[in-house]
Structures are given as structure tokens and as C-alpha cells.
Write an enzyme that holds these catalytic residues in place. Sequence first.
Site, PDB file in Angstrom:
ATOM      1  N   ALA A  50       0.823  -1.217   0.000  1.00  0.00           N
ATOM      2  CA  ALA A  50       0.000   0.000   0.000  1.00  0.00           C
ATOM      3  C   ALA A  50       0.854   1.264   0.000  1.00  0.00           C
ATOM      4  CB  ALA A  50      -0.979  -0.029   1.176  1.00  0.00           C
ATOM      5  N   SER A  51       0.418   2.287   0.687  1.00  0.00           N
ATOM      6  CA  SER A  51       1.064   3.598   0.576  1.00  0.00           C
ATOM      7  C   SER A  51       2.456   3.660   1.181  1.00  0.00           C
ATOM      8  CB  SER A  51       0.186   4.658   1.259  1.00  0.00           C
ATOM      9  OG  SER A  51      -1.099   4.629   0.705  1.00  0.00           O
ATOM     10  N   THR A  52       2.841   2.619   1.924  1.00  0.00           N
ATOM     11  CA  THR A  52       4.165   2.665   2.554  1.00  0.00           C
ATOM     12  C   THR A  52       5.280   2.701   1.525  1.00  0.00           C
ATOM     13  OG1 THR A  52       4.214   0.253   2.683  1.00  0.00           O
ATOM     14  CG2 THR A  52       3.425   1.429   4.631  1.00  0.00           C
TER      15      THR A  52
ATOM     16  N   LYS B 151       5.150   4.535  -1.235  1.00  0.00           N
ATOM     17  CA  LYS B 151       5.095   5.770  -2.020  1.00  0.00           C
ATOM     18  C   LYS B 151       6.420   6.532  -2.017  1.00  0.00           C
ATOM     19  CE  LYS B 151       0.118   6.431  -2.122  1.00  0.00           C
ATOM     20  NZ  LYS B 151      -1.031   6.996  -1.387  1.00  0.00           N
TER      21      LYS B 151
END
Lengths: 372, 647
Positions: free
Chosen positions: B329-331, B333
Amino acid sequence: MLRMKLDSHSRSFWNRIHCDGTLLLGLLVLMVVGLATIYSAGGQDIALIQRQCTRLALALGVMLVVAQIPPMAYQKLSVYFYVIGIAMLIAVLVVGVSSKGAQRWLDLGFFRFQPSEIMKLAVPMMVAWYISRFNLPPRTWHILIGFVLVAIPTLLIARQPDLGTSLLIACSGVFALFLAGMSWRFISFVAVAASAFTPIMWIFLMQDYQKQRVLTFLNPESDPLGSGYHIIQSQIAIGSGGAQGKGWLQGTQSQLEFLPERHTDFIFAVFSEEFGFWGVVGLLAIYAFIVMRGMLIAVKAQDAFSKILAGSITLTFFVYVFVNMGMVSGILPVVGVPLPLVSYGGTSMVTLLAGFGILMAISTQRRIVSRE
Amino acid sequence: MPSPRILIKDHSAEANLFARRTFIGLLVVFVMIAMVLTNLYYLQISRFEDYQTRADGNRIKVLPVAPNRGLIYDRNGILLAENRPVFSLQVIPEEIDDLELTINTLSILLDIDKEDVSDFYRDLKGTRRFKPVNLINRLKPKEVALFSAQQHKYPGISVEARLARYYPYGSALTHVIGYVAKINKKDLQKLSEAGFEANYAATYDIGKRGIEKYHEEKLHGKVGFQEVEVNNQGRIIRILDFSPPAPGQDIVLNIDMELQQEAEKAFAGMKGSVVAIDPRDGGVLALYSSPSYDPNLFVHGISSKNYKKLLTTDRPLFNRATQGQYPPASTVKPLLALTGLEAKVITPESRIYDVGKYKLKNVEREWRDHNPWGHGWVDVTKAIEVSCDIFFYDLAYKLGIDRISESMYEFGFGDYTGIDLHEEADGIMPSRGIVKALFNLPWYIGDTINIGIGQSYWTATPVQLTQSIVTLVNRGRRIIPQIIRGNMQKDKVVVQAIKERRPIAIKDEHNWDIVLDAMYGTVNRKGSARNAFKGTNYTSAGKTGTAQLVSIAADEKYDASKLSKKNHDNAMYVGYAPYDKPQIVLSVVLENAGHGGAQAAPIARKMMDNYFKDQTFPEHQVIEYLGQELEELKLTQTELKPVVAQP
């Protein structure tokens, strides 16, 4: 030298008690060796030695008693011995006592004995008696009858079944015939016939356990934990003794009980392990000494019966030695034959020394009309 | 029949004949003697050495003696795995007249159940009568005392002690240390294939999981030998020689037990994991997977009742920290942003106007931001801070799957980290080839868009996530995480060398500054983790993540109450501290817990607080964002349309 001494000093004394000192010396040395080895093999059990000593004393007593009887008497008694022996062998097959799958014992209420032991002496006596009635060398016809006299008890004992004893008894009879002068042509014929008889014996006469013994003998490693175990452990004991031996009471195979039947049938392995090759040479020298003395007695004997009987008893004695040593060292199949005068055990010892008693009787009781 | 007695016998002829025959007989005797002697010569002289060896083989037995297993300490010298004596009650059958009666009287004194007795009779059959057989495998200390006082009444029965593993911290460390248990058939086969069978001849237990398994060779030690003389029954007569075993190596772990216990406390009841690594040397400071279980249960053979309890849907046996494969997920980014900057697909100044929607030309589908109203003007820094999805949809689209895949593989995704645990999964770093190979599906452009927010086929383990941030804060230096710190030698730790992989080539240092600053902003400015780290005396940086486990249709809204618990979002957080000179990097994954900032970041905070409790830091002023203000550019209402990919 010792023999010379005995001869010169006390000939009269030994002759008076009808004992052949030279032969006795050989036997006593052997017995001492036997006791020492039993002591080691039996885990230093003094009670075992006491029992063996008692037996030896009894057997020596029997020997001396037998030695008192003149050879003429044996000649006359031969037929009765033989017939009674045969009768008892038949009785064993009919009403005998079984032990370990074989019917060998006759129970007379107060004691049990093996009639085959009587036959060990009765057969050579009978053959010697029969054959010495004719001019020697014997004719083929007489030899054939001699073989029949040997075959009857042999087959009866083989039926018990006790193949080892039956073969040894056959040997004693055949030796008598051989010494009597059986022709070489006949000997070759018997040899051929015997080899032809082998497969027949294998198929019809031998029991499974006997066949197994022979197979194991041919290849002991095929069953190292089963029936091959005895032979393998025995060979390890002998081989690891080396030239010098491990020393008395120091044999690991015997002291740590890897060796089966240590103080009885396999005592030769214990001896070989602890005293080495040179010890064995010494032991064989004692046996050779006894055999040579026995043969000398035979040659010196006054009549054919005595000659044949003494020679047969002596040769048979050595066959026992050979069969035992051969079995223990792996050149013969395992048959339950003890090492004469060394193995722990009773019945056969008495018969054996009775045989030597006859030898002594022949050696010491001479008729006045001696050619010597 | 003619008269049998022939009166005239030729005595001298007969005597000669007999003498000849006697001579031949003697000759035969000597031939037989020669045969015996030849055979004896062969056995005793020619083959003496062979038979001597065999005789020694009969009597000399070499009994193996088990080495003591090496102890395990944490980085501060706290004992994590020790060897404790366990007592068993042994029976020597030949010394007991009536076994049944003895067992019955014993059962009044001691706790003997039916299973013990039936096992005893089973073992008895295969054992020599003078060899001891176990009646009770584990005596309680009280029972040892009880029996010892009455031992004289029970000849042939004795208490035997051996050393067995004990883990004083129980479930707190299970997924790190693992456990040892009795060597089974499979272990034996492996040992013999590796040629180690002899070394384990006396050993009872072997490492089954975790450090105990991975460092088995180190911990086991070398078997010793006792040379004894035995008789044909196998009874020992005397001891001939003794060479003592070499004990196993005592080892020290990078684990900080206090931090590890803090993790256990922080997770109370929740499913997930935390992995904390010291970025300076790759040392694993803490690794906890929740729920956990007591490894001591396995050391003495776990009962089927207890084992069944561990086979629940929560899967405590599963090491989530190294085997759990989650969408990152966003980790990820910050890493994607770095890739974009280094590839010059974006610049620190590039920006988009986010109204909450993203569209591709000629594609029906719309991708939405987690913020339905969008974040307005967004540059790369703000995109990381507020975790703007639209920015990363566009970035991923511009980078393309091939460049992303290659770059992320360099950060360790899709490959084993090399941590010293056998229980590790490699996750999936999707590429066209891998998706084709694994799922037999073509790569769609939509998949690339989803990669931008760490979704699609992408899965990573928590240890992979932590390692990627370690690589980031080390500016491309790739250190392999290690649980083991080194060997304990005479009260001194011999630290093992840092293990590294080929570093990532840096194109522009400034790009790394931008990304690390954005992670700082996430925690310290208006970012998604600002609430979790308020008032810390250290400065930290990080990135939140909320992994979607079911796809929500474009016109649907994520509503936790409508989804079953197992489909709830995973809350994630990756972070490090202190910001300027990182000492700890960690990742937190909370399964089905919801939002990363709200759920996972507070656990990271607790861990960091614990880790820095004894350190002081100078007063910290928030570093303001240095880029140009975005709000200055106003847009007309008509320009408010979804970001559309510019080919």
C-alpha cells in the site's frame, strides 16, 4: 626322558597295576591343560573345576578297572557287547527319552545313559573280533560282512538322530577294517561309493537342522547372527589370539562371553585365543604323543584282535580331536563333538578313558608266550 | 560254514601288514595335524590383524556423548534460551521382581498416567533387561523430591537428569528463536544426507524453527565419545577412554529484549507484526508476530490437545513478520517517488491538481483518491505527506511497470531479504513476466496505475518493508538484516561482519533528500502520522499505509461495518528515528485494523519511545517545507476535472 625314567624306575609297579605310565602321563598333561582352560572359559568358577575333577577321577577309575581285564576277555565278550548294544539302540528308538529334538537316552530308572556310548567301543571290538578270526589280509567277503556290522549301529544311531556320533562310530569300525588289511582296491571302491552316497544321504537321511549346519559351514557369513554366529565368533577368537595368544584368563572373546559353548564344544577356541598358535602347536604335540603311544601299543600287541582294537581306538581318538578342532576353526561343519579330555563334560569322557583302559590292558597284560 | 578259526596263522606276515597299516594310519594322523595347523596358521598368523580388529569391534563400543547446546543472549546479555535439567524416572527391568506391582506402588507416590505405562511396556520389549527404560518422561520437581526420599525402597528405579532447552520469555520471542524438539525421522534423513549423523548420535533435540534452526550448526557443538568395553550382552564392563564433547557456541542476538517485550505488550490481542532494524548494521532489534505461542510446549513434545489450539484461524504458528505477504500500500510511495525523481519522470516541482479522481484517455474506469474531494495542488512532497493517491497513479503511469519493477526489486521487493530465519516468504514484485508466469494473465495498464499505491499483485513481507526503508535511509546502501549479532566468547561478544548487497546507484543526492524530507513531513508537518508522534523527544519520520484487501467499486465507499472482519483494511506504518541520524527503522502491520496513521503509527510510537527512553536529544525545531507554496495558483471552476494522464 620322563618316559625313560618311568620305565626304568617303576616298570614293575605300573605293570602290576596294569597301567601304561607313558600313556597316563600324556592323558594327565592333557587333563591339566583342560582344567586350566575350563577355569578360564567358565568365568573362574571353582565349582565347575571341582565337578570336572570328580568326573576325571571317576573316568580314571573306570580306566584302571578296565585295564585289569585281560584282552582275551574282551575278545570273548565282544559279541555280547555288540548284541546288547544293538538291542539297546533299538530300545532307544522305541522307548527312549527325547531331549533337544533327538532320542538318545535310555532311562533305567536310577540313571540315564546313551547306548551309543557303548557302541563307540563295541563296534571296533566286534569288527576286530570278527576279522581277526581269519587270516589277514581279509577277503572281500569278510570285509563286506565287517561293513554290515558297522552299518547296523551306524544307521540306528543316525535315526536318533545323532549324525556326528554315528559317523564317528562308523569311522572306528572302518579303521579296524583298514588296519586289518582291507585291500586298496576295496578302499577306492568304498571311497567312490561314499561319494555317490553323499547326495542320497543329503536327500533322505539328513534332517533340516543338519543340512542347515552344513550350509552354514559352507558360508557362515550368510547368517552371522543365527547359526553362523558360533563359527564366526569362534574364528574371531582363534584369529585374534595370534602367535602368542592373549594370555591365560585374558581372552576377550571368551571372558566377555562372545564365544558360545565356551567350556564345552568350543573350548579349543578359548585355548587358541589365550595361548595362541604356539600353544596350539603344543596341544597338538600332546595329542600326537598320545596317538603315537597308542599306535606303538597296537604294533606291539600280541594278537591280531588286540592290534586291530588298539589301533582303531587310537585312530578314532584322534578323529575326535580332528573333528572338534576342524569344527571350531571352521574347516568342518558344526557337529557336537567335544575336544577329548579338555572339554567340560562327563559321559563321553568315561567312554574315552575306558577305551584307554583297554589300550593299557593290551599294553600291560601279556601272555607268557611273548615273542619279545 | 567252514570252521572260522584257521589254525595256522602267518603271524609275521600279519604283523608286517599291520605295521604298514599302522604307519599309514599315523601318516594320515600327521596329515590331519598339518591341516589343522595350516588352518590355524592362516587364522592366527596370516589374518591375525583382521581378526584382532573384529575381536576389538566385538568388545569395544564407542558411546557418543551429547554436547551441551549453546546459549542464546540478547544484545544486552539477557539469557533468552537456556539448558535446564529435566528429570525422568527410569526402570532397570532385571533388577525388579514384579514390575506390575512396583508400578502400582509407585503410582501412589507419583503421577503416572495410563499412557506412560503403555509406552513403558512398549519400550520394554525392544530393550535389553539391564538397560534402563523410561517410565515417566518428565518428573515434576516435587515428585523428584518425593521419590528421592524413598528411593531406597525401590531398587532398580532411578531418577535420571538430562539437559533440555527452556525459553524463559516464552511467547514473546517464539518467532525469533523458534524452538528445539526431539529429532524425528525427517531430521535424521536430512542429517545423514548432510553427513552430520554421527555428530548427532547422542543428541536428543534439534532446532525446528527460528534461530534454533537457522544457527543449528553453531549451537549444537561437537559430539564426545566414551570408549567402553562391553560383553556379548552389551553390558558395560569398564570405560577405556573418554573424549569430552565440545559444547555448542553461545550466541548473542541483535534483539533488544525490552523492545521485544514492548512489542508483545503493544500488540495485545491484535493480529500483525512489527520488525525493528538498526539501519547502521542491519541488526534486528525486535521482531514480533502476533498472536504468538509458548515454544516450551514443543520442547517436550506438544500434546495433540495443545497443538489443536494452535491451529486456529489466527494462525499463531505463522510468522507474520517474515512470512506474511501483504500489499505494501502507501508505505512504498516514498520509494516510488524516488524512482520517479531519479528517472526524471517528475521533478521536485512537478505538480498535479487533485480533485479526487484519475482517468486515462479512452478508458472508462475512474481511479479515486482516499480523500473523495482531492488534495488540490499536489507536488511530490505533499503527495507523500498526505499520501495522495492521484499523484502516484499518474507517477506510476508515467514510469511504466518495467521501470517500477526494476527499481523496487533493487529495494528488495520480490526477493528474500536474507534474514537469518528459514521461515521467510519472498512476496511478489509484479512485472509483466512474473504476472504471466504466476497467474497466466496479461499486464493491463490499470495494473500499473494500482501499483502506484502499492496494490495490484504487489505483496511484501514486513521484514522486506523494513529493509526497503533501511536501504532508503542508508541512501542506497543495502544491508541484509540479521538477528544474530555474534558469538559469545569468554564473556565478550565477537560481533559478526555486516552483510551487504550491491548498493543502489544514486543519480542525484537531492532526490533522496526530497523523499526523506517528505517522510519527515508526514510525521512532523501536516502529514498523515502527525497525531501519533506528538511530543516525542526524538524526531522521527515515516509513512502510513492502509492496504485495501477487497476492491471497492468506483462508485462505492469503503465501509468497514459492511465487510467481514477478515476483509477489513490492514493498517501499516513504516518509520525511522532519529530523523537526522537514524538508529531504528521499523514497520508495523496490523491486520484488518483500519487506518495506518490511526492504528499502526501509535504502535511504532510506543516502540520508539521504549527504544529511546534512555537517550536525550537536543530541542527540535520543525523544519519547514522549502518548496514554493502551492495554493498561490488558483484554478477556475471549469478546470476542476480529474487528472488525466498526459501521454
